[in-house]
Motif scaffolding. Structure first.
Motif, PDB file in Angstrom:
ATOM      1  N   GLN A   1      37.305   5.874  18.076  1.00  0.00           N
ATOM      2  CA  GLN A   1      37.414   6.382  19.441  1.00  0.00           C
ATOM      3  C   GLN A   1      38.681   5.884  20.130  1.00  0.00           C
ATOM      4  O   GLN A   1      39.339   6.633  20.860  1.00  0.00           O
ATOM      5  CB  GLN A   1      36.179   5.984  20.248  1.00  0.00           C
ATOM      6  CG  GLN A   1      34.885   6.604  19.753  1.00  0.00           C
ATOM      7  CD  GLN A   1      34.956   8.128  19.729  1.00  0.00           C
ATOM      8  OE1 GLN A   1      35.271   8.772  20.726  1.00  0.00           O
ATOM      9  NE2 GLN A   1      34.682   8.702  18.563  1.00  0.00           N
TER      10      GLN A   1
ATOM     11  N   ALA B   1      41.511   7.875  18.772  1.00  0.00           N
ATOM     12  CA  ALA B   1      41.433   9.288  19.164  1.00  0.00           C
ATOM     13  C   ALA B   1      41.833   9.506  20.615  1.00  0.00           C
ATOM     14  O   ALA B   1      42.376  10.559  20.963  1.00  0.00           O
ATOM     15  CB  ALA B   1      40.016   9.808  18.931  1.00  0.00           C
ATOM     16  N   HIS B   2      41.596   8.500  21.465  1.00  0.00           N
ATOM     17  CA  HIS B   2      41.758   8.718  22.903  1.00  0.00           C
ATOM     18  C   HIS B   2      42.944   7.998  23.527  1.00  0.00           C
ATOM     19  O   HIS B   2      43.310   8.291  24.669  1.00  0.00           O
ATOM     20  CB  HIS B   2      40.477   8.306  23.633  1.00  0.00           C
ATOM     21  CG  HIS B   2      39.313   9.201  23.339  1.00  0.00           C
ATOM     22  ND1 HIS B   2      39.189  10.464  23.859  1.00  0.00           N
ATOM     23  CD2 HIS B   2      38.221   9.006  22.548  1.00  0.00           C
ATOM     24  CE1 HIS B   2      38.065  11.020  23.432  1.00  0.00           C
ATOM     25  NE2 HIS B   2      37.465  10.154  22.621  1.00  0.00           N
TER      26      HIS B   2
ATOM     27  N   ASP C   1      31.528   4.185  24.589  1.00  0.00           N
ATOM     28  CA  ASP C   1      32.080   5.400  25.191  1.00  0.00           C
ATOM     29  C   ASP C   1      32.485   5.165  26.648  1.00  0.00           C
ATOM     30  O   ASP C   1      33.526   5.654  27.110  1.00  0.00           O
ATOM     31  CB  ASP C   1      31.063   6.544  25.124  1.00  0.00           C
ATOM     32  CG  ASP C   1      30.846   7.058  23.707  1.00  0.00           C
ATOM     33  OD1 ASP C   1      31.705   6.802  22.847  1.00  0.00           O
ATOM     34  OD2 ASP C   1      29.811   7.707  23.467  1.00  0.00           O
TER      35      ASP C   1
ATOM     36  N   ILE D   1      35.675   3.186  26.665  1.00  0.00           N
ATOM     37  CA  ILE D   1      36.804   4.054  26.300  1.00  0.00           C
ATOM     38  C   ILE D   1      37.235   4.889  27.499  1.00  0.00           C
ATOM     39  O   ILE D   1      38.441   5.039  27.780  1.00  0.00           O
ATOM     40  CB  ILE D   1      36.429   4.979  25.123  1.00  0.00           C
ATOM     41  CG1 ILE D   1      36.197   4.176  23.832  1.00  0.00           C
ATOM     42  CG2 ILE D   1      37.487   6.058  24.918  1.00  0.00           C
ATOM     43  CD1 ILE D   1      37.436   3.632  23.191  1.00  0.00           C
ATOM     44  N   ALA D   2      36.267   5.420  28.237  1.00  0.00           N
ATOM     45  CA  ALA D   2      36.594   6.246  29.401  1.00  0.00           C
ATOM     46  C   ALA D   2      37.386   5.454  30.440  1.00  0.00           C
ATOM     47  O   ALA D   2      38.336   5.963  31.036  1.00  0.00           O
ATOM     48  CB  ALA D   2      35.311   6.798  30.017  1.00  0.00           C
TER      49      ALA D   2
ATOM     50  N   LYS E   1      40.967   4.719  29.099  1.00  0.00           N
ATOM     51  CA  LYS E   1      41.814   5.912  29.204  1.00  0.00           C
ATOM     52  C   LYS E   1      42.441   6.015  30.599  1.00  0.00           C
ATOM     53  O   LYS E   1      43.608   6.370  30.729  1.00  0.00           O
ATOM     54  CB  LYS E   1      41.000   7.174  28.923  1.00  0.00           C
ATOM     55  CG  LYS E   1      40.705   7.406  27.444  1.00  0.00           C
ATOM     56  CD  LYS E   1      39.726   8.552  27.234  1.00  0.00           C
ATOM     57  CE  LYS E   1      40.273   9.874  27.724  1.00  0.00           C
ATOM     58  NZ  LYS E   1      39.321  10.980  27.445  1.00  0.00           N
TER      59      LYS E   1
END
Length: 376
Positions: free
Chosen positions: A302, A305-306, A365, A368-369, A372
């Motif tokens: 993740q 990917a982000h 998750d 990760i948000a 970002k």
């Protein structure tokens, strides 16, 4: 003015309670804790098994000192050495104390004083452990260090080969330099270390204070390499938040630590051992370790990917780092805290990610948000 010394650069949030990966500050704000008390809270905050262990033991016996046999020490030692090449354990209160014990044991056993360590390493802040640490900022202002430590470039096999001679008692290193930038030992460097130790009869000390007890997806990080240390040091995750450290050693070292040669007042007391036993009963289960590996693979996937390709993700298990190149990460860490994610650095340019080993994919998750929003 505070009654405390000002030797910690403390954050704004005052954390007052926690459950699992979530902590809450005195204002009622909640955060995802991806520091785990710096790789300490291995089973998350207030894990029921640890709470129960503390409650049950606290009603029976807290402390006797090592003048008396403490049955819990034998139980925890047997768990730590099971299915390894180690034979014995010594218990203390912290990683620094474990490293001091390892340094003393290596010098006394070999009759030599010269120990090789590496740049960007971190082994603690007492004089012996500080002298082994390869960071000038840890040394500055404290006067002469303990002699006979040679600090070499990390992952430099040629430099190691050039420094090896008959005076060397031990090589001491971390499998992943947590404080120094989340730098892992390369397979080539591991081979060079193994050969040097075999050829010259040098003891190998691996500092697993941060990497041990499941943090990298195996019981100990060295198990993922060819290295077979004579001594490893443990702390942090071993107590799940309770102060406990340990040193494991091979059978040949047993006689060197004879009665009176080394000791500690509080180390291995009944309360600490009850907590460590509770932690190990969970973390050392194969299914638990497999889950850590799966969560780590998902986290890395993740992140890659982000996040932009200009950031480098490295590490093992749930000890990961985001290398931000020339950019200092202090402002990123502060921004993440504002958004409800607690992080810690690994040197000036690397964000370190240390969630509890019980973290969920949903919590990853959410982290990760937030990452970002501050890194894109």
């Amino acid at each position: 003015m505070s009654a405390l010394f000002g030797n910690y650069g403390q954050r704004r949030a005052q954390i007052v309670k926690g459950q699992g990966t979530i902590v809450e500050d005195s204002a009622g704000k909640q955060y995802l804790d991806f520091t785990s008390g710096i790789a300490v809270v291995s089973l998350g905050h207030a894990h029921p098994a640890i709470v129960q262990a503390v409650q049950a033991q606290s009603e029976k016996l807290w402390h006797t000192s090592n003048l008396f046999d403490i049955p819990g020490q034998e139980k925890v030692a047997q768990r730590l050495i099971a299915e390894t090449h180690f034979a014995h354990a010594f218990f203390c209160n912290s990683g620094t104390e474990a490293n001091e014990a390892a340094i003393k044991l290596a010098r006394k056993h070999t009759g030599k004083h010269h120990i090789i360590t590496f740049e960007k390493s971190f082994h603690g802040r007492t004089f012996g452990a500080m002298s082994a640490t390869g960071q000038g900022k840890i040394h500055n202002g404290f006067g002469p260090l303990v002699e006979k430590f040679t600090i070499l470039p990390f992952n430099d096999a040629a430099a190691l080969e050039a420094a090896i001679d008959d005076s060397v008692a031990a090589i001491m290193l971390e499998m992943i330099q947590g404080e120094g930038g989340v730098n892992g030992v390369t397979s080539e460097f591991a081979a060079a270390i193994a050969q040097a130790c075999n050829d010259k009869g040098i003891l190998l000390i691996i500092d697993e204070v941060q990497t041990g007890i499941g943090r990298t997806g195996t019981r100990y990080a060295f198990e993922q390499t060819i290295l077979k240390p004579h001594i490893i040091t443990l702390a942090k995750g071993l107590g799940g938040g309770f102060p406990v450290g340990a040193m494991l050693g091979t059978a040949e070292l047993y006689a060197t630590f004879s009665p009176g040669t080394h000791g500690t007042t509080f180390g291995g007391n009944p309360l600490a051992m009850s907590v460590a036993e509770a932690v190990l009963s969970h973390v050392f289960e194969p299914a638990f370790l497999q889950q850590v590996q799966e969560l780590a693979a998902y986290f890395v996937e993740q992140l890659k990917a982000h996040l932009p390709s200009s950031y480098t993700v490295r590490g093992q298990g749930l000890l990961l780092g985001i290398d931000c190149g020339a950019t200092e990460v202090a402002s990123y860490i502060a921004a993440a805290e504002d958004k409800g994610l607690l992080l810690v650095g690994a040197g000036p340019n690397v964000i370190r990610l240390l969630p509890p080993l019980t973290v969920t994919k949903e919590e990853i998750d959410k982290a990760i948000a937030i990452l970002k929003t501050i890194l894109l």
